[in-house]
Design a protein around this motif. Sequence first.
Motif, PDB file in Angstrom:
ATOM      1  N   THR A  58      -4.249   1.963  -3.445  1.00  0.00           N
ATOM      2  CA  THR A  58      -4.295   2.345  -2.069  1.00  0.00           C
ATOM      3  C   THR A  58      -5.424   3.445  -1.922  1.00  0.00           C
ATOM      4  O   THR A  58      -5.457   4.579  -2.760  1.00  0.00           O
ATOM      5  CB  THR A  58      -3.052   3.165  -1.737  1.00  0.00           C
ATOM      6  OG1 THR A  58      -2.050   2.159  -2.045  1.00  0.00           O
ATOM      7  CG2 THR A  58      -2.724   3.547  -0.325  1.00  0.00           C
TER       8      THR A  58
ATOM      9  N   ARG B  46       0.813  -1.120  -0.033  1.00  0.00           N
ATOM     10  CA  ARG B  46       0.027  -0.159   0.043  1.00  0.00           C
ATOM     11  C   ARG B  46       0.780   1.349   0.098  1.00  0.00           C
ATOM     12  O   ARG B  46       1.645   1.355   0.772  1.00  0.00           O
ATOM     13  CB  ARG B  46      -0.920  -0.027   1.114  1.00  0.00           C
ATOM     14  CG  ARG B  46      -1.957  -1.160   1.334  1.00  0.00           C
ATOM     15  CD  ARG B  46      -2.911  -0.838   0.207  1.00  0.00           C
ATOM     16  NE  ARG B  46      -3.567  -2.130   0.235  1.00  0.00           N
ATOM     17  CZ  ARG B  46      -3.226  -3.149  -0.845  1.00  0.00           C
ATOM     18  NH1 ARG B  46      -2.335  -2.677  -1.643  1.00  0.00           N
ATOM     19  NH2 ARG B  46      -3.895  -4.464  -0.906  1.00  0.00           N
TER      20      ARG B  46
ATOM     21  N   THR C 198      -5.808   0.559   4.176  1.00  0.00           N
ATOM     22  CA  THR C 198      -4.446   0.038   4.323  1.00  0.00           C
ATOM     23  C   THR C 198      -4.480  -1.077   5.371  1.00  0.00           C
ATOM     24  O   THR C 198      -4.088  -2.249   5.307  1.00  0.00           O
ATOM     25  CB  THR C 198      -3.493   1.109   4.318  1.00  0.00           C
ATOM     26  OG1 THR C 198      -3.404   1.767   3.381  1.00  0.00           O
ATOM     27  CG2 THR C 198      -2.091   0.395   4.488  1.00  0.00           C
TER      28      THR C 198
ATOM     29  N   ALA D  74       1.589   4.675   5.737  1.00  0.00           N
ATOM     30  CA  ALA D  74       1.167   3.393   5.393  1.00  0.00           C
ATOM     31  C   ALA D  74       2.427   2.345   5.470  1.00  0.00           C
ATOM     32  O   ALA D  74       2.276   1.135   6.086  1.00  0.00           O
ATOM     33  CB  ALA D  74       0.780   3.410   4.111  1.00  0.00           C
TER      34      ALA D  74
ATOM     35  N   ASP E 115       2.729   5.205   0.319  1.00  0.00           N
ATOM     36  CA  ASP E 115       2.479   5.890   1.271  1.00  0.00           C
ATOM     37  C   ASP E 115       2.605   7.344   0.901  1.00  0.00           C
ATOM     38  O   ASP E 115       3.642   7.755   0.199  1.00  0.00           O
ATOM     39  CB  ASP E 115       3.873   5.554   2.140  1.00  0.00           C
ATOM     40  CG  ASP E 115       3.623   6.279   3.695  1.00  0.00           C
ATOM     41  OD1 ASP E 115       3.315   7.305   3.600  1.00  0.00           O
ATOM     42  OD2 ASP E 115       4.112   5.722   4.485  1.00  0.00           O
TER      43      ASP E 115
END
Lengths: 746, 206, 152
Positions: free
Chosen positions: A143, A66, A148, A73, A68
Motif C-alpha cells: 500500500t 490495500r 489504492t 482505503a 488502511d
Amino acid sequence: MSKLGKIARRTFLFGSVAIAGGVAFGVYKYKAPVKNPLLNDLADGEAGLTPYVKIDANGITLITPRADSGQGAYHVQAAIIAEELDVELDQVRIDPGMPDKAYYNTALGGDGAPFAPTDDSFGANSTRVVMDALMKFLGMQVTGGSTTVPDGYDKLRIAGAVARETLKAAASQKSGVPVADLKTANGAVQLPDGTAIVYTELAAIAATLDPVKDVTLRDPSQWRLMGKPTQRVDIVAKSTGTLPYGIDFTMDNMVHASVRTNPRRGGEMLSYDASGAEGMRGVQQVLPITGGVAVIADNTWRAIQAVNAIDVEWGAAPYPAEMDGHWQTLSDSFNDDQLDSRQKDEGDVVAALDSGEVIEAEYRAPYLAHAPLEPITAVVHVQDDRVDVWTGTQIPRFLQTNVSDITGMDYDKVFIHVLMMGGSFGHRLEARVVKEAAEIAMAVKGTPVKLTYSREEDMTHNDTRQIAMARGRGTVKNGQVEAYDLGIAMPSVIASQMGRQGLSVPGPDTQIVAGAWEQPLSIPNYRVTGYRAPELGPISSWRSVGASTNGFFHDVFLDELIVAAGADPMEERMRLCWHDPSRKTLETVAEMSNWGSELGPNKGRGVSFCMSFGVAVAEVIEVTNTDAGIRIDNVWVAAEVGKVVDPVNFENMVQGGVIWALGHAMNSEITYSDGMVEQSNYHAFEGMRMYQAPNIMVAGLENGEHIRGMGEPMVPPAAAALSNAIFAATGQRIREMPMNKFIDFV
Amino acid sequence: MKTRFFIAAAVAGFTGTLAWAASDEITILPPAEGSVSVEQGLVAWGRIYEVASHPRCSNCHVGDSNRPMWSGPSYGKARPHGMNINAGESRIGAEHIPCATCHVTNKTGGNSGAHMAPQVAAEWQLPPVEFEWNGKSSIEVCNQLRDPERNGDRTCMDIAGHLDHDVILHWAWAPGGGREPAPYSLQEHVNDVLAWGVSGMPCAND
Amino acid sequence: MKLTVNGTAHEVDVEDDMPLLWVLRDELGITGPKYGCGIAQCGACTVHMDGGAVRSCQVAAADIEGEIITIEGLGTPDALHAVQEAWIEHQVAQCGYCQSGQIMAAASFLETNSEPNDADIDTAMSANLCRCGTYPRIRAAVKTAAQKLNGA
C-alpha cells in the motif's frame, strides 16, 4: 526479440519504483495467472468468486487488500466492489485478507517506469504493461504511492461484476428463470415475480459454476455509491472508541515487550547492564536483540519503564554525527560523478545561461519523522507449526519473508494479520517492529508477545524523510522565463529502504527528481538533474517521497524567476503549462481564490503547481503578516484525479494533506547530534496544531483520462505556495524548511 | 520563625520513577533592622532578579496575554507555551482548557519524566497578572515587587512567607525532567528577600 | 486500589505511579483511551476524571480521584453522545486514533462554553494533536455538537 521482451530483460534500466515498499527487479518469467488465494481454504459450500469477494451462509465479505492507515482505503475499496456487486455497505464484512500474490499492486509498477505521467505514447504505455507483469510476478502487496484507487478502480469493479453475474447464473439455475430476466439489488437476486434470493443462499450453487467473466461495467451515471457522499464504514467505530487498532490487539497469555536499539542508527550495542531493570515489578526477561535490548514484562508500561532503566553503551553511527556533516555531504554531491539522472533536458540550458544574467538560489529541506499518532506495535505468536503476526502494515508480504527468515518457519506457515493503523504516512512500510517482535517471540515460543514502542523510541528510530538540497540557475527574457536549470541532491530513498529488506536496486532513482523533472511546462531551455548523495541517516518513504522536497524546490525557484521576469505568477505558470488538464487546475484555483483581486494591507498570495503520482495539483495560499508573525488565512486546492470516487473522503484527505505539508514546512525538522535524533517526542516535532490550521477549499477535477489516487499529491505544492505567499506579503524569500527558523508564524 | 515542608526532588528522569529527598528546612529569619546596607540590599536584589527572571519563574509570571511561556535551555528560542495554551483571566485555564488537564494535582508532588507536564500538590496556575515579570528589566521588577499595589500588599516578610507556602514556587528549585532549576536555593532566595527588605527594598533607580 | 470507570467499580493492584492510561488499557482492558506520547503532548489518552478532562497518561494511579469516564462511557454506537453524533455527521476521522481524545476534550470544553466561536475552539482544542490534519472538520463538529447540546 520484441521490443517489450528486450525491455523486460533489461529492467534495471527502469530504475526505482515511485514509492518505497518499492520493487525489486527480477529475471523470472511471468507465466500463469495467479491462483485465487481464497480458494485455498474455502469450506464446502463457499463460493470463492474472485479474490475480492467471499460469500458464505453467514454473510458477504469484501476483501480489501490495500491497508488502511486512515486514508479510507477499506471504505473506498469496499464501495468500489459494492457498486457492481449490488450490495449495501452495511450488509458486508470487510476483511483485509491474508497477504497473497494475487493482490499485487499494478499501479505502483506503472509509476515506477521512467515516463512522465503525461506521456501516453505507445512506448510509455507498453512499458507500463511490462512493469505490471513484473509486479504481478513479484507479488507486491504494497500500500503506497497513492495507488489504492487507481489500482482498484477497474480490478475491484470487475471483481464485483463477475461475482454479481455468477450469482445471477446460480439464481437462474435454482429458479429456472433466465438470467436476462434477473436483476440484483441489496445483496440479493431479484426474480420477476418480486421474490428475492439473497446472495448467501446462492453461494453453494455459485461455487459449482465457472465464473461469468464476460461482464460490462456500469456507466458512472448509474453509480449508487461511487462519486457520491457516503458514510465511511469505520466512522461510527472511530467516533466511539470501539475500533481496535494494532496497539489494542490482545490474546490470552500474551506478554508485553519493549525495546531500545542504538539511537545512533545502524550502530552496534557495545554492552548493557540490566541490573536496574531485572528487579522491577512485572519484568520477566531481559534479552539482547539485533542492535539493542528488549524487556518482556506483564504489561506495556512496565516493559517500557524497565527497558529505559537499562544502562547501555552504544557504538558510533555510520553517518556524520552532526548536521553540518550531512549538509556538507549534500553540498559536495553536485558533481558529474554523482549525476544520477537528467531526464529533462530541453533546449540549450548551457548556452542560455551563458547569454543572460543568471539568477541563482539554493534550497534545503530537512529530515522529517512520520510520527503517526499510534506508535508501532506487533504481536507475534510462534508455535511449532506456524507463526502468526498481527500488526498494522503496508507491506504484509515482505513481512512474511522477514518473519520466515527469523523464525525458520516455512514462508507459507507465516500468517500476517493486518490490523487498522493509527496513521502511517509511510512509517509502516518498514519491517523493524515485526522483525524485533519475532526475535523476542522466538525466546518465548508458544507465548504470544506484543512489542510496543515508546513514543521516544519510535520518534528517535524513525526512518525519516530524505534530507535534500537543490541549486537553481536560470534566466528571464522579455518578461518570461527563458532558462531553468535545477540540480537536486539527496541520498536514494529507495536504496535505503530496499536495503533494509536486503534488496539492491540498480539504476537511477527517479525519486531524486520526482516532482521536478516531469512537470508539464514548456520552458525554452529546461533541465532537471538528479545527484545521488551517499547514504546518510536512514531514510524512507515519507508522504509523497521525493516530491515532498522537490515540489518545494522546483516551484519556488520557478516563482523566483517569474518574479524576476516581472510576470504574474499565475499567468506565467498558465502560459508555461502545455498540458491541458494540468493548466485547468491553475485556472480553477485562480478562479476559486479570486486571484488578482485587491488584497488588504500586509497580505500576500502565492500560487504553486506540482504534478506528482500523475496528479496535477495547483494551490493558492493567502497569508497575513501580523505583528505576531505570519498567519495562513486561506488555502485553495484544485487537483486533477480523473474521477473522485469518494468525495467526502477526498476533501478530508486533501485538507489533511495540506495541513500535514504546511505544518512540517513551518515548524518541524529532525536533526542529529552526536549521531542521535534530537527530537524525542511531539513537544519538539508537532507538525501543525489546530490554531495554525487555515481554511482549506478543495476542488477535485475530472478532466484527465486516468484515475489517480489522492493520498499524497496535495503535499508537494503546499510548502512552495506558502513560501511564495510569504514573499508576496513580506518580500522575504524563504528557501529552507522549516520556515520558522527564518520567520515567526502566529 | 520556623516552618517545615517537603520539596519534591525528582531524580529518576526518563524512567519516571520518583524518589523523594529528605525534608528541607527553611528558616525565615530576617537580619536585624539596620544591619543591611542599601548597597548590600542591591546586591541581594541582583540575585533575587536572577531568580525572578529565570525561566522556572518568569515563564509563568506573564501579563494579561494570559499565555505562559516556554523558554530556557531545553527549549531553544523562547516561545509561548505550545498548543496555543491560554490560561484566561481565571489564570487557571477555566475558560478553555484547564491547566489541570495536564498539570494534574499530584499528591506526592512530582511528575519527573522528561518533557512531561510539571505537577505539584496544588492546582497549577499562573500568578496574578500584576506579577508580570516576563521580559521585564531588573529595575521594573524591583519597583513592582516593592509596590504594595502590585505585590499583593506584601511586606518582605510576607513575600518570604509566600515563598515558603506556595508549592508551585518550591517546584522551581526541583523541577525534575531534566529542567534547569532556578538559581541558588530556596533558602538562599528567602534570605536574599529578607536582606533586601531589611535594607529598605532598594532599587537601582533610587 | 479502587477506582470506578464508566460506572463500574474495579480494584487493581498497581504501583502508585502507574499512569491511569495504562491502568485502563492493560489492567482493565479499556482501550478507547490511546497511548500517543505519554507526556501530555497529544491528548489521545484524554478521559474525564471527577467531571473534568485529564490526560490519563499524566494521572498517577495514586492521584485518581472521583469517577473516570472514558470514550466508551461517554456514548456507544447505539446511544451516541451529542459530540459523537456531530463527529459522525461531519465524518471527522481519518485514521481516527486521536479522535477518542478529541471527543473527550470537546465534550468537557462544551460544558464550560456552550457557544464557542472559532477562536475559542482553537484555544481549547489545540492541545489535542491530529497527525492526519482533521482540524477543519473538528472545528465544524464542535460547533454542531454545541448546537445539539443546546437543543437547537
